[in-house]
Every structure is written in structure tokens, then in C-alpha cells.
Design an enzyme around this catalytic site. Structure first.
Site, mmCIF file in Angstrom:
data_model
loop_
_atom_site.group_PDB
_atom_site.id
_atom_site.type_symbol
_atom_site.label_atom_id
_atom_site.label_comp_id
_atom_site.label_asym_id
_atom_site.label_seq_id
_atom_site.Cartn_x
_atom_site.Cartn_y
_atom_site.Cartn_z
ATOM 1 N N HIS A 1 -11.025 -0.770 32.076
ATOM 2 C CA HIS A 1 -11.072 -0.633 30.617
ATOM 3 C C HIS A 1 -12.484 -0.317 30.166
ATOM 4 O O HIS A 1 -13.467 -0.743 30.785
ATOM 5 C CB HIS A 1 -10.506 -1.868 29.914
ATOM 6 N N ASP B 1 -13.878 -0.887 26.923
ATOM 7 C CA ASP B 1 -14.530 -1.733 25.924
ATOM 8 C C ASP B 1 -15.193 -2.944 26.569
ATOM 9 O O ASP B 1 -14.899 -3.310 27.708
ATOM 10 C CB ASP B 1 -13.530 -2.180 24.857
ATOM 11 N N ASP C 1 -18.146 -6.405 32.931
ATOM 12 C CA ASP C 1 -16.710 -6.529 32.664
ATOM 13 C C ASP C 1 -16.358 -5.549 31.557
ATOM 14 O O ASP C 1 -16.643 -5.808 30.389
ATOM 15 C CB ASP C 1 -16.389 -7.963 32.253
ATOM 16 N N GLU D 1 -9.098 -3.407 25.641
ATOM 17 C CA GLU D 1 -8.490 -4.437 26.484
ATOM 18 C C GLU D 1 -8.850 -5.832 26.012
ATOM 19 O O GLU D 1 -8.025 -6.745 26.015
ATOM 20 C CB GLU D 1 -8.939 -4.238 27.937
ATOM 21 N N GLU D 2 -10.105 -6.008 25.608
ATOM 22 C CA GLU D 2 -10.621 -7.357 25.380
ATOM 23 C C GLU D 2 -10.013 -8.062 24.167
ATOM 24 O O GLU D 2 -10.020 -9.284 24.101
ATOM 25 C CB GLU D 2 -12.153 -7.320 25.234
ATOM 26 N N ASP E 1 -10.860 -4.850 37.842
ATOM 27 C CA ASP E 1 -11.304 -5.741 36.766
ATOM 28 C C ASP E 1 -11.339 -7.205 37.193
ATOM 29 O O ASP E 1 -11.315 -8.096 36.363
ATOM 30 C CB ASP E 1 -10.373 -5.568 35.556
ATOM 31 N N HIS F 1 -18.135 -12.426 29.049
ATOM 32 C CA HIS F 1 -17.844 -12.767 27.649
ATOM 33 C C HIS F 1 -18.915 -13.681 27.056
ATOM 34 O O HIS F 1 -18.713 -14.252 25.993
ATOM 35 C CB HIS F 1 -16.461 -13.433 27.488
#
Length: 500
Positions: free
Chosen positions: A77, A79, A116, A146-147, A170, A460
Site C-alpha cells: 500500500h 499511504d 510501513d 490502507e491505513e 506488509d 504508526h
């Protein structure tokens, strides 16, 4: 030491990752990165498609001699989660990520790094650009958003992709192959409140909870770190009980899939009680620091004067809100019976935010579970609690998990490659996080899927970092896997018998 990550090995991958860090790509603001990857595909002379939801698909023919291999989808992904330290000035919609090399790790300066899933995307780009990597037909699938909801995976249409094997890049532990993941669902809670005037014997204060580690609400939930929203209302509850401290506003956390690291609120305190409230806050800070000494040693809870004092939230709503937040299930709810050490079900009270104009306080959760019925039951518990407290509860964004297939052909192939290359078998695992495999497998049920990646820590959060040696091993493993993809199976009866 130089901080030029483009010079790291393998340079084919790191050059692309460096390029990705220079282009803003927070979730829901992905136009620039989508344009970049789309033009990247065109610049290579490859078939490149952008679908209606922002997914980019780039197709590369097989290298000579590999035309008969099964088609592979390399998936990542585009984003990234936009998180920064409170003292860091950074505009994720416009500023590039400032990367740093710290020994064997690459990290960012006060922000999330975007490894990530930037490393996975960079690996796919490197394969597409390479003239030496041996592979069968390849399709690179770069998914959108995705996030914050897996929008790209959810919106991917059936029939767009032709391959049979999905390599999701991922995962975040080198040497591990993932064959399953948890499903998830969002919960949104809303309290309506009335504004109440306070007497002149009250003064304003700013109550803050900072210094927490936070982290990925799937990967890091097992670490038992503190939740800033929970701590804020724990302190507020005692402050009201002892000294009638009133709540004016609250803003804690920012993203559903990130454990909240900070919470800030304005409160109203009686002038004659100010010193006692400050002493209470200091006392609670010490108690809480002792409780989380191993998992969150840098917690800070402070009350400082606030010049502006506004109308407060009515007492009835404040009490119901506070008690519901304190009572609500949060963190690890249940461990897996079938896979020891794996979280089965969890809840993350990610965001608590008041809106002065709407006169509401909103609470946002992300529930995760590898057992759908347990996820539903957890939602019922949360709804029952907040409904009894007078709030409105809505559910959205439900996505399915990915059930492990221990007979997967690509699993057996990659196990054999890893053992031959490194002299040991890789660990086979499921993950308590939302991989896109679950959703993609629902649209393309014939796909044989696996997820793997380099070692990434604290995604994150601004502490996110990726291990450089693990990236090299991940890249080598990917190349050997592409080289070892089995040939396509012949249609039973032959081509002539298939046509009437």
C-alpha cells in the site's frame, strides 16, 4: 555518518524508498504519490492502470525463459500513518520525511518513517525497474488508503488482475511468513452535551497526558502500553470526585489504528482548590508511572494554567462520559487458543474529541479479532455500555480476516527456499493486524497468498524504524522466490479439448 539512505544496500530498493519519503503520502491525501507511481510505470514503458479508487497496477512481462511461470502479484500500500511528536513541526501533506541512519536502523526525525509499507512498495518498484531480476509474469498492485479503512483493497474490482499468487509485502518481522490475519471494525460513539456557565470562582487549566509510546493498535497492543485517553479520564474522574473539576474540552489521539500517545483537555478548577488539584494530579502521575514503569516509563501528566476559560460540559454528560470511558473494554480482550502468543481479540479506544460548535464528544474505536463472532460480541458490549450512558453508537468499515491455509503451495515453496538459503525453517504465523489479504482474497478467492517483509519496529508512531540488514535479507528472499515460482498447470484435457 551520512544519512543518505539511497546509498544503502540493496541500492535498487533503497533508492526507491528514498524517493517515496520525499513525496507526501498520508492516508486520504495520496494524489501526489499515486501520480508518482503511475508515472514511474509509464517511464518504464510498462502497462500501467489507475482504477477508480486510486489503486495503481503495473504489469511487467516475464523475463526470457520464465514465460511459463504462474503470474505473481507484488502487493503493497502507498499511504502512511501521519504521526509526529508534539514538539515537531511537520506538515504531512506537503513536507518530505527527514530520514536518519542510526546504526543498523533507519528512522525519521520526530515523525513516522513510512517504512510501513514504503519498503514493500520500493521492493515492487525495484523489481519492475530491474533488467536482471528473473521472474515470470509480474503485476505490481499498489493499493490506496490502507491505513484508515483499506479502501483500495475494498474497491478493487474482480478481473483486473491476472496472476495466481499474491505476495503481500506488509509484514514486519524478517524470517516470518504470515498466513492469516485478524478482521476489524470501526466503532463511533457520540455524546451530545449542553454548555454550562461557571461561576467566577473557577479558573482554567490545561490537563495533558504525554510521553507515551503509542504504536500500532494491532502489532503493539500485546505490549500492554498505556492508552492516553484512558489515563486522561482516570485523572479527571478522581479530580471531579475530590474537587469537582469540570471538563471544558478534550482532544486525545488522532488515528483509529494507532494507540493514543497524547491527550489534552481544558478543565475548570475552583481557585481555592487549584493547589490541591495540582497535588492530586502529581500524585496520580507517580502512581501511573509506577504501574507502567516497564511498558511506558516516560509518561507525563501535568496541569498548568489556561488563560481562556469557556463554558463547561454539563455535569450529567461529563459523569456519563467519564464513567463509560473508564469502564469500556480496551487493549487485549482475549488471546488465541489455537496459536499461543497471538492476540485473538482487541479494542483500541483511539480518539476522544469534543466539538464546541456541534456540542458533541466523539469516541472512535478500532476492534480487531480473528474470530468474527467474538468481534461481533465485543461490539455488542461496547454498544451496550455507551447506550446505557446515553450515547449514540455506530459501526462501520467492517473487514474480514484471512484464514490460514497450511497447505498453500506458495507457503511450501517459500519454506523450502528459506531453509535452503539460511539453514533453518521460517516461522509460520498469523498476525493480529489487518492485512489486505483478507479483503483481496474475498475478491480473488483463487489466489494463493502469503505475507512477508523486513523487520520494522514501532510502526504508526514517531519511533518507527526499519532494520537495514533485514531489508537486504527480505530483498534476497523475494528475488529467490520470484525465480522459483512454479510453472502454470496445464488445463485438463489440453487446449484443443477445452474449445467446443
Amino acid at each position: 555518518m551520512s544519512n543518505d539512505i539511497s546509498k544503502l544496500e540493496p541500492t535498487a530498493l533503497w533508492e526507491n524508498f528514498h524517493a517515496l519519503t520525499q513525496i507526501p503520502r498520508p492516508s486520504n491525501h495520496e494524489e501526489k504519490i499515486q501520480d508518482f507511481v503511475y508515472n514511474f510505470g509509464l517511464s518504464l514503458g510498462l502497462e500501467t492502470v489507475k482504477d477508480e479508487v486510486g489503486n495503481i497496477i503495473i504489469r511487467k512481462p516475464a523475463t526470457p525463459g520464465f514465460e511459463d511461470r504462474k503470474g505473481v502479484i507484488l502487493q503493497a500500500h502507498l499511504d502512511m500513518v501521519p504521526q509526529k511528536n508534539s514538539d515537531k513541526t511537520h506538515d504531512f501533506e506537503n513536507d518530505p520525511i527527514e530520514t536518519l541512519i542510526d546504526g543498523d536502523w533507519v528512522k525519521a526525525n520526530g515523525t513516522t518513517l513510512g517504512a510501513d509499507n514504503g519498503i514493500g512498495a520500493a521492493a515492487a518498484m525495484a523489481v519492475l525497474a530491474s533488467k536482471s531480476v528473473e521472474h515470470g509474469p509480474v503485476e505490481a498492485l499498489f493499493t490506496a488508503t490502507e491505513e484508515t479503512g483499506m479502501d483500495g483493497a475494498e474497491g478493487l474490482e474482480a478481473g483486473l488482475l491476472q496472476g495466481e499468487i499474491l505476495l503481500n509485502m506488509d509484514s514486519e518481522d524478517e524470517g516470518e511468513l504470515y498466513v492469516g490475519c485478524a478482521g476489524g471494525e470501526d466503532v463511533s460513539v457520540t455524546f451530545d452535551y449542553k454548555k454550562k456557565e461557571m461561576s467566577k470562582n473557577y479558573i482554567g487549566g490545561r490537563l495533558s497526558v504525554t510521553g507515551l509510546k503509542g504504536g500500532h493498535s494491532g502489532m503493539d497492543i500485546i505490549l500492554q502500553r498505556a492508552n492516553a485517553n484512558k489515563l486522561f479520564f482516570r485523572v479527571l474522574s478522581r479530580a471531579f470526585e475530590k474537587h469537582q473539576v469540570r471538563l471544558v474540552s478534550i482532544e486525545g489521539g488522532s488515528l483509529r489504528n494507532a494507540i493514543p500517545r497524547e491527550a489534552f483537555g481544558v478543565v475548570a478548577v475552583k481557585k481555592k482548590k487549584w493547589d490541591k488539584v495540582c497535588a492530586l494530579v502529581s500524585s496520580l502521575e507517580q502512581i501511573i508511572k509506577q504501574e507502567f514503569a516497564l511498558t511506558d516509563p516516560d509518561i507525563r501528566i501535568e496541569l498548568v494554567p489556561e488563560n481562556v476559560i469557556e463554558k463547561v460540559i454539563d455535569k450529567k454528560t461529563q459523569l456519563r462520559l467519564t464513567e463509560a470511558v473508564l469502564a469500556c473494554p480496551n487493549g487485549v480482550i482475549r488471546m488465541s487458543d489455537s496459536m499461543p502468543g497471538l492476540v485473538e481479540t482487541s479494542s483500541n479506544m483511539a480518539v476522544v474529541k469534543s466539538d464546541k460548535k456541534k456540542k458533541t464528544v466523539s469516541i472512535y474505536f478500532l476492534m480487531r479479532s480473528s474470530v468474527d463472532s467474538v468481534k461481533v460480541n465485543l461490539g455488542q458490549r461496547i454498544k451496550a455500555l455507551f447506550s446505557l450512558a446515553g450515547a449514540k453508537v455506530k459501526f462501520s468499515g467492517s473487514y474480514q480476516g484471512w484464514n490460514p491455509n497450511m497447505d498453500s503451495p506458495i507457503l511450501k515453496t517459500m519454506q523450502g527456499i528459506f531453509e535452503a538459503k539460511y539453514g533453518k525453517l521460517p516461522q509460520i504465523k498469523a498476525i493480529h493486524a489487518g492485512l489486505e489479504c483478507g479483503i483481496l482474497g474475498g475478491t480473488y478467492p483463487h489466489w494463493d497468498m502469503i505475507s512477508f517483509g523486513p523487520t520494522i519496529r514501532f510502526p504508526h508512531s514517531p519511533d518507527e524504524k526499519v532494520n537495514v540488514p533485514s531489508v537486504a535479507k527480505f530483498w534476497d528472499f523475494l528475488l529467490e522466490t520470484l525465480k522459483s515460482i512454479p510453472v502454470k498447470e496445464e488445463t485438463e484435457g489440453g487446449a484443443e479439448d477445452a474449445v467446443e
